[in-house]
Design an enzyme around this catalytic site. Structure first.
Site, PDB file in Angstrom:
ATOM      1  CG  ASN A   1      -2.229   0.841   1.224  1.00  0.00           C
ATOM      2  OD1 ASN A   1      -1.568   2.175   0.789  1.00  0.00           O
ATOM      3  ND2 ASN A   1      -2.418   0.758   2.370  1.00  0.00           N
TER       4      ASN A   1
ATOM      5  NE  ARG B   1      -6.147   1.171  -0.093  1.00  0.00           N
ATOM      6  CZ  ARG B   1      -5.910   2.787   0.688  1.00  0.00           C
ATOM      7  NH1 ARG B   1      -5.152   2.538   1.168  1.00  0.00           N
ATOM      8  NH2 ARG B   1      -7.619   3.360   0.943  1.00  0.00           N
TER       9      ARG B   1
ATOM     10  CG  HIS C   1     -12.677   3.452   3.558  1.00  0.00           C
ATOM     11  ND1 HIS C   1     -13.052   4.006   3.989  1.00  0.00           N
ATOM     12  CD2 HIS C   1     -11.983   3.371   3.868  1.00  0.00           C
ATOM     13  CE1 HIS C   1     -13.093   4.808   4.572  1.00  0.00           C
ATOM     14  NE2 HIS C   1     -11.567   4.708   4.252  1.00  0.00           N
TER      15      HIS C   1
ATOM     16  CG  ASN D   1      -6.531   8.717  10.451  1.00  0.00           C
ATOM     17  OD1 ASN D   1      -7.234   9.284  11.602  1.00  0.00           O
ATOM     18  ND2 ASN D   1      -5.457   7.684  10.710  1.00  0.00           N
TER      19      ASN D   1
ATOM     20  NE  ARG E   1      -9.778  12.557   4.432  1.00  0.00           N
ATOM     21  CZ  ARG E   1      -9.619  11.154   4.138  1.00  0.00           C
ATOM     22  NH1 ARG E   1     -10.705  10.644   3.171  1.00  0.00           N
ATOM     23  NH2 ARG E   1      -9.329  10.189   4.050  1.00  0.00           N
TER      24      ARG E   1
ATOM     25  CD  GLU F   1      -8.639  -1.145   5.061  1.00  0.00           C
ATOM     26  OE1 GLU F   1      -8.297  -0.860   5.522  1.00  0.00           O
ATOM     27  OE2 GLU F   1      -8.622  -0.516   3.714  1.00  0.00           O
TER      28      GLU F   1
HETATM   29  P1  ADP Z   1      -6.441   4.582   9.348  1.00  0.00           P
HETATM   30  O1  ADP Z   1      -7.573   5.059   8.524  1.00  0.00           O
HETATM   31  O2  ADP Z   1      -5.307   5.776   9.058  1.00  0.00           O
HETATM   32  O3  ADP Z   1      -5.904   2.994   8.572  1.00  0.00           O
HETATM   33  P2  ADP Z   1      -7.408   3.453  11.634  1.00  0.00           P
HETATM   34  O4  ADP Z   1      -8.083   2.526  10.997  1.00  0.00           O
HETATM   35  O5  ADP Z   1      -6.186   3.003  12.443  1.00  0.00           O
HETATM   36  O6  ADP Z   1      -7.239   4.715  10.339  1.00  0.00           O
HETATM   37  O7  ADP Z   1      -8.512   4.684  12.578  1.00  0.00           O
HETATM   38  C1  ADP Z   1      -7.724   5.535  13.434  1.00  0.00           C
HETATM   39  C2  ADP Z   1      -8.077   6.030  14.128  1.00  0.00           C
HETATM   40  O8  ADP Z   1      -8.636   5.316  15.383  1.00  0.00           O
HETATM   41  C3  ADP Z   1      -8.308   7.502  15.091  1.00  0.00           C
HETATM   42  O9  ADP Z   1      -8.623   8.477  15.482  1.00  0.00           O
HETATM   43  C4  ADP Z   1      -7.683   7.015  16.871  1.00  0.00           C
HETATM   44  O10 ADP Z   1      -7.854   8.488  17.238  1.00  0.00           O
HETATM   45  C5  ADP Z   1      -8.891   6.423  16.708  1.00  0.00           C
HETATM   46  N1  ADP Z   1      -7.956   5.051  17.400  1.00  0.00           N
HETATM   47  C6  ADP Z   1      -7.675   3.699  17.933  1.00  0.00           C
HETATM   48  N2  ADP Z   1      -7.384   3.367  19.281  1.00  0.00           N
HETATM   49  C7  ADP Z   1      -8.160   3.791  19.537  1.00  0.00           C
HETATM   50  C8  ADP Z   1      -9.330   3.821  21.091  1.00  0.00           C
HETATM   51  N3  ADP Z   1      -8.867   3.098  21.873  1.00  0.00           N
HETATM   52  N4  ADP Z   1      -9.758   4.605  21.242  1.00  0.00           N
HETATM   53  C9  ADP Z   1     -10.875   5.415  20.740  1.00  0.00           C
HETATM   54  N5  ADP Z   1     -10.776   6.067  18.758  1.00  0.00           N
HETATM   55  C10 ADP Z   1      -9.163   4.890  18.759  1.00  0.00           C
END
Ligand code: ADP
Length: 397
Positions: free
Chosen positions: A10, A87, A176, A207, A237, A381
């Protein structure tokens, strides 16, 4: 036949995320991230079993990073690499499924770059580098958009003049897809329902965030559109805003279109609302300490998510369950409960203990008895990309 290994790649504009997936092994054989590529701080982090490693790459570009990481992958795979799955963010309307890479496919991905100017060129750098280094290996592109190509026209068309659609590809694509497909199939397996007779609402909350209506294994609607900016409130965003906002900002502040897009993409969402962070963990902590802007950011996030899920329900003939996934969906029990509080007509009710238990990779049903099913399912993924890569190789054999 011995079990096969797929390297999943990716590529971002300054990063390469990679994982070596074995079809019979739940754990990745090796996984890692090369980041800050093209700068003097370029660095490669990787994990092999429980061991974590780091190597400075000193100004390496994507190709140099590949040259450094591929021997690690070779070693971890014991020299047995069946394929590489890439990806790719935007496949336009051309790709309805994963595609074996050749010059023609690469040209179509390049032509779709007009729709994803930040993402597709980065994906192509990875593809070109991996094809140069492994010219004899079948390599496959797996598209974020492909799963949503089953959306009906009433879901994917915007109400704009038709020539913008026919001549300029202006339509909703959705993203996604790999995650929505993975978790909806996993939900069917967890509940014993056949994929081809099941209906799910999915909330992928990382994110980037999007919702999806998955019916009988197919996407019928999703919240992201022409680009990954449409729909939900995300980390940085804005998601949906009044389209006239652009005009308003231009008239009142004199901002040009690049500035407006940059603000809506990089300075908005949870970060913009809270003025504090794009990270949900930080916001939950701050909110618990009484930070009002963090609290508001969480409230807007959850209400907008609930509204989107309720809208997605229009595409479902029945509801077999609502699935939470992505970093926030998999971990933030607060977000799950707040969102469902806004959906009273749906009769959702959570089992509070189960809701608190499902974090850090724990999957499960978190609904109270006799209420509509709510599932937490960690997305994967990389595995889905490997599965689609191998399926394509099997189909060609
Ligand atoms: P990406 O889209 O970059 O793959 P992720 O799926 O890793 O991102 O998600 C990131 C988000 O998940 C961030 O907002 C992070 O704060 C949130 N997150 C991760 N662990 C926790 C937690 N224990 N409680 C609340 N939010 C969490």
């Amino acid at each position: 036949m011995s079990s096969r290994n797929v390297l999943v790649i990716n590529c971002g504009s300054s990063s390469i995320k990679f994982a070596l997936v074995n079809e019979d092994n739940d754990e990745f054989l090796i996984q890692g991230l090369a980041e800050r590529l093209g700068s003097s701080e370029a660095v490669l982090n990787w994990q092999l079993g429980d061991e974590k490693h780091v190597a400075q790459l000193h100004g390496a570009d994507h190709k140099a990073a590949f040259e450094r990481l591929l021997p690690l992958v070779q070693k971890a795979s014991h020299g047995k690499l069946t394929s590489i799955g890439h990806r790719v963010v935007h496949g336009g309307a051309h790709f309805t499924a994963a595609s074996a890479l050749n010059r023609e496919v690469i040209d179509v991905i390049r032509s779709a770059a007009v729709l994803a100017p930040l993402h597709n060129p980065a994906g192509l750098i990875g593809i070109e580098a991996a094809m140069t280094l492994y010219p004899d290996l079948t390599q496959v592109a797996v598209f974020d958009t492909a799963f949503h190509q089953t959306m009906p026209a009433h879901a994917y068309r915007y109400a704009v003049p038709e020539h913008l659609y026919t001549d300029h590809h202006v339509r909703r694509y959705g993203f996604h897809g790999t995650s929505h497909m993975f978790v909806s199939r996993r939900a069917a397996a967890m509940t014993g329902l056949p994929v081809e007779d099941s209906s799910w609402l999915v909330a992928h909350l990382g994110n980037g965030c999007s919702t999806c209506a998955v019916v009988n294994g197919e996407s019928l609607d999703t919240s992201m559109g022409l680009t990954p900016l449409e729909g939900l409130v995300m980390g940085t965003r804005s998601g949906d805003v009044d389209p006239s906002l652009h005009n308003y900002l231009s008239r009142t502040l004199g901002w040009d279109i690049q500035r407006i897009e940059s603000v809506l993409t990089k300075e908005s969402g949870l970060l913009g609302l809270s003025g504090l962070s794009n990270d949900m963990r930080t916001l939950i902590e701050a909110s618990q300490k009484g930070d009002e802007r963090a609290t508001l950011a969480i409230e807007v996030f959850c209400y907008r998510l609930a509204k989107s899920l309720a809208g997605m329900a229009c595409a479902l003939p029945k509801l077999d369950g609502l699935i939470f996934t992505g970093g926030i969906g998999e971990n933030a029990s607060l977000v799950r409960s707040k969102t469902l509080e806004h959906m009273r007509l749906f009769n959702f009710k959570l089992d509070e203990e189960a809701n608190l238990k499902c974090t850090r990779g724990v999957a499960g049903n978190i609904s109270a008895e006799n209420h509509p099913r709510v599932l937490v399912i960690p997305t994967n993924e990389e595995r889905q990309i490997a599965v689609e890569t191998l399926a394509l190789i099997d189909a060609k054999a």
